[in-house]
Design an enzyme around this catalytic site. Structure first.
Site, short mmCIF file in Angstrom:
data_model
loop_
_atom_site.label_atom_id
_atom_site.label_comp_id
_atom_site.label_asym_id
_atom_site.label_seq_id
_atom_site.Cartn_x
_atom_site.Cartn_y
_atom_site.Cartn_z
N ASP A 153 0.83 -1.21 0.00
CA ASP A 153 0.00 0.00 0.00
C ASP A 153 0.87 1.26 0.00
OD1 ASP A 153 -2.43 1.28 -0.18
OD2 ASP A 153 -2.86 1.22 1.97
N LYS A 155 1.94 4.68 -1.04
CA LYS A 155 1.30 5.86 -1.64
C LYS A 155 1.65 7.05 -0.75
CE LYS A 155 -3.06 4.84 0.69
NZ LYS A 155 -4.51 4.71 0.59
N ASN A 158 0.63 7.27 2.89
CA ASN A 158 1.24 6.37 3.87
C ASN A 158 2.73 6.65 4.05
OD1 ASN A 158 -1.14 5.09 4.43
ND2 ASN A 158 -0.86 3.51 2.88
N ASP A 171 2.00 2.66 7.78
CA ASP A 171 0.80 1.90 7.42
C ASP A 171 1.11 0.53 6.82
OD1 ASP A 171 -1.68 0.98 6.97
OD2 ASP A 171 -2.39 2.68 5.78
N THR A 190 -4.42 0.41 -3.22
CA THR A 190 -5.20 1.60 -3.56
C THR A 190 -5.21 1.73 -5.09
OG1 THR A 190 -4.44 2.59 -1.50
CG2 THR A 190 -5.34 4.11 -3.15
#
Ligand code: ADP
Ligand code: MG
Length: 348
Positions: A153, A155, A158, A171, A190
């Site tokens: 994840d 991005k 995070n 995260d 995501t």
């Protein structure tokens, strides 16, 4: 929802929460996730400011299965956080507490918040700033991958910044440990940051699945986004965006890319080349070519060889010839290391 499902082995259900509140004083909300609220908090004895991620596990909005899922996902997150703490570009989990209704994760406080907000404020970042952020990010990713952990994840939301503006990856809610040779199939992450193979294997049950490379794809999307100020794959209709991703279709569009150096465009290109290799490999496998052949000796496949030669020369032309340690084979490794080498090019 019965209490027994959530209660720890021998402690009464409220003990974890009580311990947390005895030690820390939670303050204002500084962030939110799907099932969590993050608050600034103060250590009651030392006065140290920290952040607490509070995951609610009460039956009001969720079914028993969902609750159990959130709980076991959070316990997995804690396990991964404990495995990765100690790296300077990874968030440190300081404490964790569990009660029937809440799980508390106490972290270092990242005072400058998300890279996402920082980018929104600055619109785009310079190549120089992008370089140092990407270096830290890729070093963190390399560290995870060397421990067989896939983040899944990555991005700008995070990626957090401390009071000196240094990056910390956070995260780990989707992170998993993936032993070498094993693959994943689960569709998670995501949308704009999903690698093509994540989408493909969710649509095709004969697809072999995905591995840690998906983090590198997301790093490429982040790199592009920091420099352009907008993501490479975006369409208001999500299906069309997903199609763009699966086709690896993005552009260095004007005016965002007009004053960007060739080197940085090449660095973004590395990621799409790597994706192309993977996709082309799968296409070839429909013919007699097997995955094993591709993994063992991708350079022996004519089409791929031509693609690699062209790209390798463009990207590494000036040192492919001189170095013994660095050669075209490096392009097949598809690790954070390659991206770091690309960054060194930028620094040169
Ligand atoms: P979720 O898994 O629910 O997305 P995150 O761990 O990403 O939860 O936290 C949600 C948000 O809370 C982050 O995007 C960030 O804005 C904020 N946050 C999380 N941890 C910290 C921290 N240590 N310091 C400051 N803000 C944080
Ligand atoms: Mg998050």
């Amino acid at each position: 929802m019965t209490k027994d499902i959530l209660v720890g082995d021998e402690l009464p259900d409220w003990v974890g929460a009580k311990e947390f509140y005895q030690k820390y004083d939670p303050k204002e909300v500084i962030g939110r996730g799907v099932s969590s609220v993050v608050r600034r908090c103060v250590h009651r004895h030392t006065g140290q400011e920290l952040a607490v991620k509070i995951i609610e596990i009460t039956a009001e909005k969720m079914t028993a299965e969902q609750l159990e899922e959130v709980k076991s996902a959070t316990l997995k997150e804690i396990q991964v956080l404990n495995m990765v703490k100690g790296h300077s570009s990874i968030i440190t989990l300081i404490d964790s507490y569990e009660s029937t209704t809440f799980i508390f994760l106490v972290f270092d406080l990242m005072r400058r918040g998300e890279l996402f907000d920082y980018l929104t404020e600055k619109v785009t970042l310079s190549e120089k700033e992008t370089r140092s952020l990407m270096r830290a990010l890729l070093e963190a990713v390399q560290y995870l991958h060397s421990r067989n952990i896939v983040h899944r994840d990555l991005k700008p939301e995070n990626i957090l910044l401390d009071d000196q503006g240094l990056l910390k990856l956070s995260d780990f809610g989707f992170s998993v440990q993936l032993p070498p040779g094993q693959k994943l199939r689960e569709l998670c992450g995501t949308p704009g940051y999903l690698a093509p193979e994540i989408l493909k294997c969710s649509m095709d049950e004969t697809h072999p699945g995905y591995g840690q490379e998906v983090d590198l794809w997301a790093c490429g999307v982040i790199l592009y986004t920091l420099l352009a100020g907008s993501p490479p794959f975006w369409h208001r209709k999500q299906m069309l965006m997903l199609r763009m991703i699966m086709e690896g279709r993005y552009q260095f569009s004007s005016p965002d890319w007009d004053d960007r150096s060739d080197t940085v465009r090449d660095l973004v290109l590395i990621l799409s080349v790597l994706a192309c290799i993977r996709m082309y490999g799968r296409y070839r496998r429909l013919r007699p070519l097997t995955r094993e052949v591709l993994a063992r000796d991708p350079y022996s496949v004519r089409g791929i060889r031509r693609l690699i030669d062209g790209c390798a020369f463009r990207i590494y032309g000036h040192w492919v010839k001189k170095g013994e340690q660095q050669n075209r084979a490096a392009l097949f490794q598809n690790t954070a290391k390659i991206m770091l080498l690309g960054l060194e090019e930028l620094e040169a």
